[in-house]
Design an enzyme around this catalytic site. Structure first.
Site, PDB file in Angstrom:
ATOM      1  N   GLU A 148       0.747  -1.283   0.176  1.00 48.33           N
ATOM      2  CA  GLU A 148       0.053  -0.011   0.126  1.00 48.33           C
ATOM      3  C   GLU A 148       0.702   1.288   0.076  1.00 48.33           C
ATOM      4  O   GLU A 148       0.244   2.322  -0.252  1.00 48.33           O
ATOM      5  CB  GLU A 148      -0.974  -0.077   1.337  1.00 48.33           C
ATOM      6  N   ASP A 164      16.715  13.949 -32.985  1.00 46.36           N
ATOM      7  CA  ASP A 164      16.794  14.660 -34.466  1.00 46.36           C
ATOM      8  C   ASP A 164      18.052  15.358 -34.349  1.00 46.36           C
ATOM      9  O   ASP A 164      18.931  15.533 -33.557  1.00 46.36           O
ATOM     10  CB  ASP A 164      15.580  15.748 -34.484  1.00 46.36           C
ATOM     11  N   ASP A 217       5.824  -0.185   7.299  1.00 45.12           N
ATOM     12  CA  ASP A 217       5.600   0.650   6.085  1.00 45.12           C
ATOM     13  C   ASP A 217       6.124   1.886   6.541  1.00 45.12           C
ATOM     14  O   ASP A 217       6.767   2.758   5.763  1.00 45.12           O
ATOM     15  CB  ASP A 217       3.984   0.770   5.712  1.00 45.12           C
TER      16      ASP A 217
END
Length: 730
Positions: A145, A187, A550
């Site tokens: 999460e 380019d 966490d």
């Protein structure tokens, strides 16, 4: 009706044209004006943009005049089709695809593990309601999460770092794509080159530098009437010649304008001493025919027939080197009122002017740096192949083989996919060709960046994994790009690549930590569910453990990244992540099971009627779940603390490929958070929250077992990690 300075308002076919030169750099990137005629262009295999009798919306008339009929307007025009190719859903990039694959990997793990935990607990504990809530808590524990937050913070931190270097990141995920990029398509005009033509050489017929050629060229460009073209402006930038020649003291007497049949023009100039000279410049082959002599080092020699062939060969050599060449000649003339084309005979050839849009000073250094970091540079340009070969050779890009747009159009997707890995330079490309080449590289498994600033670059910018443009690019290119450079400094690209790799390394740390730890925990939960007569951990404890773990990972975006981790491109490798989860995850289960054994056999959690110490009897009786036994609470507490400690400490092993704490140290923020969470884990069983969470104080002997567990866990994980990294690299 078209004349000098007009914007071409639609796609048109020329009905009549006189000395018409068109600037179509916005569509092709070609810096020089292109000559257009009303004659039907019957060349086979020529792309629409190269047809000499067609002009397009978005281009402009440099010189000459024409009458044309409109054949397409708005969305039906060439420009309109380019714009319509940009409408629609944003292309899925390498980062998006990688994140999606990782998400599905975790969903597959959860689809197997969570129902298994539910069934085992229901069968063995005979309480399906409790089994349901426990398996739900396990599902939450498995879910990464924090991933959205970690990813967003890592990307935002990278974007802020790039902003300090004058780079604006429009789409955050392009930071990681920068790091994953292994092919950069660019380019030529304005990115590799300076985007303005300069006078590179002014030399005599033997290619020796000649001041007289420079002086004659300056007088012609200064005195000619009409619109100064790009070559005239390049000559007139040498302002020191103006003062050296005292140009203001020279007088223009007459002018013989340029026309298509002669392909040259002349001015008659009177010097301060009253002498008159006819000064001529034009296409070399046209001027050669009118010269009877040539000049070298102040001496005049007759133009021998054999010399004419050598002169043409010299001009061809210069053209093949990418130069736009003009010849310069002069002759003394007598005084009279007017002069005509017939006076352009018996000229003395003084030498050549060679013009070039030169490479930027930083181009070669930037390309070498990108190659060193594992990024291959390929040039995709609408300009001609001769100019492109010259520029690419100077900046260190292999240009032995150049694939032209006419060849690309004839190739199938399979043939193009095979060719794009072998060829590094592509010229005379249409916008659709550039887009096809980018997609062919992506099909071959490359993460592709594209850098451009013109309308013709917009489709390729959108198709690439990361589109890069500059702040003075056309609006459609900036809108299509993911990253905008505020300065045309190619060295910023190297810094962007390294910043992107740092970002992804830190994102990968969280994924490895969270996924492997959660996977190991599920093995532990399944075994404990089948073995124990009670739940291995209460749902509230599972969620608390997950929350604290966490929180310990929040500072990951600030972590240090080693040089060896950013030495090569960092694309998503789901196979490597899966191997890491499968090999590293179960290591934690080994020590979870040793903890189970210690709690079961040493601290007697197998005895369901185990009584708490007298000093805890009253406190335990006030627990949230009075039907729990002390043995279950003690087991829950012991495994909670061990699980939290091992998960938090192992962050420091997984975060680096080196030896943690010795060869590689975490950032101070991550180190402090680790110590803080481990301190909370130690304090919780004794805190006022212990009763609410179902914890009880742990015996002193437990902490000795925990210390041995942590040391063995870190050591074994380091050994397996080193072996796994070596195996993956092989």
């Amino acid at each position: 009706k078209l004349s000098a300075g007009d914007m071409i308002p639609a796609d048109v076919r020329l009905l009549a044209a006189k000395d018409l030169f068109v600037i179509q750099a916005t569509l092709t990137g070609e810096s020089m004006p292109v000559e257009k005629t009303d004659a039907c262009d019957a060349r086979p295999g020529v792309s629409p943009i190269e047809h000499t009798n067609l002009c397009f919306l978005g281009t402009s008339v440099e010189s000459g005049a024409a009458t044309a009929v409109v054949v397409a307007t708005g969305a039906q025009s060439y420009f309109g089709r380019v714009a319509s190719s940009l409408v629609g859903q944003q292309v899925e990039t390498s980062f998006d695809r990688g994140l999606k694959k990782y998400t599905w990997l975790m969903i597959r793990f959860m689809a197997v593990m969570v129902p298994l935990v539910f069934v085992i607990n229901g069968l063995f504990k005979h309480d399906w309601k409790e089994a349901f809530f426990f398996s739900l808590a396990v599902a939450v524990g498995l879910t990464p999460e924090m991933l959205p937050m970690i990813v967003s913070v890592c990307l935002s931190k990278g974007a802020l770092a790039m902003a300090k270097k004058k780079v604006i990141v429009k789409r955050l995920n392009s930071i990681q794509n920068f790091g994953a990029m292994d092919v950069l398509c660019t380019d030529k005009t304005g990115t590799l080159t300076m985007d303005h033509v300069i006078l590179e050489l002014h030399c005599d017929v033997f290619k020796n530098e000649s001041e007289e050629v420079m002086h004659d060229a300056y007088l012609i460009s200064h005195f000619q009437t009409g619109l100064k073209n790009i070559l005239d402006r390049a000559v007139l930038r040498h302002k020191e010649v103006h003062e050296l020649l005292s140009v203001d003291r020279h007088t223009k007497v007459d002018e013989i304008p340029f026309d298509f049949s002669r392909r040259m023009m002349s001015v008659v100039v009177e010097s301060p001493d009253g002498q008159r000279q006819l000064l001529t410049k034009g296409a070399p082959e046209a001027v050669f025919k009118r010269c009877t002599h040539f000049e070298s080092e102040g001496e005049v020699f007759p133009m021998e027939p054999i010399l004419a062939g050598d002169l043409v060969e010299q001009v061809n050599e210069l053209s093949e080197d990418g130069f736009r060449v003009l010849a310069v000649a002069n002759k003394k003339v007598d005084s009279r009122a007017a002069y005509s084309k017939t006076d352009e005979e018996g000229l003395v050839l003084t030498g050549y002017l060679a013009f070039l849009d030169p490479p930027k000073d930083t181009a070669a250094k930037a390309i070498a740096a990108l190659n060193q970091h594992g990024v291959t540079v390929k040039v995709l340009t609408g300009d001609n192949d001769l100019v492109t070969r010259k520029v690419c050779t100077e900046v260190g890009i292999q240009a032995e083989k150049i694939l032209l747009g006419s060849e690309v159009e004839k190739m199938s997707d399979e043939q193009l996919s095979e060719a794009v890995d072998r060829v590094h330079v592509f010229a005379r490309l249409s916008p659709a060709d550039k887009q096809r080449i980018v997609r062919a590289l992506q099909r071959n498994g490359h993460v592709v960046g594209f850098m451009g600033d013109g309308i013709n670059d917009a489709p390729a910018l959108r198709a690439a994994d990361v589109g890069i443009s500059v702040d003075n690019a056309v609006d459609i290119a900036k809108e299509s790009a993911d990253v905008i450079l505020l300065e045309k400094n190619l060295m910023v690209l190297e810094e962007g690549v390294l910043e992107g790799r740092k970002v992804f390394v830190n994102i990968l740390k969280y994924i490895r930590m969270g996924a492997s730890s959660n996977f190991g925990n599920m093995f532990s939960v399944i075994g404990a569910s089948a073995w124990l007569p009670y739940l291995p951990m209460a749902p509230i404890q599972v969620l608390s453990n997950n929350l604290l773990y966490d929180f310990s990972q929040v500072p990951i975006p600030t972590d240090n990244v080693g040089q060896q981790q950013i030495a090569k491109p960092r694309p998503w490798q789901i196979g490597e992540i899966a191997k890491f989860i499968i090999f590293i995850g179960p290591i934690s289960s080994i020590f979870d099971y040793t903890t189970y054994a210690v709690m079961w056999f040493v601290f007697k959690c197998s005895h369901l009627n185990l009584l708490p110490p007298p000093e805890l009897t009253a406190r335990f009786a006030n627990a949230v779940k009075p039907d729990d036994t002390y043995a279950a609470a003690l087991f829950h507490t012991g495994w909670f603390v061990e699980s939290l400690m091992t998960q938090t400490l192992i962050i420091h092993v997984i975060r680096t490929n080196l030896i943690p704490f010795v060869q590689s140290k975490a950032s101070w923020q991550l180190t402090m958070t680790t110590l803080f969470i481990m301190a909370i884990g130690t304090y919780l069983p004794y805190s006022p929250l212990a009763t609410a969470l179902g914890f009880v104080p742990l015996p002193p002997l437990y902490w000795l077992f925990l210390l041995l567990t942590l040391l063995c866990y870190v050591g074994l994980t380091q050994v397996v990690k080193t072996w796994l990294i070596r195996k993956i690299r092989m």
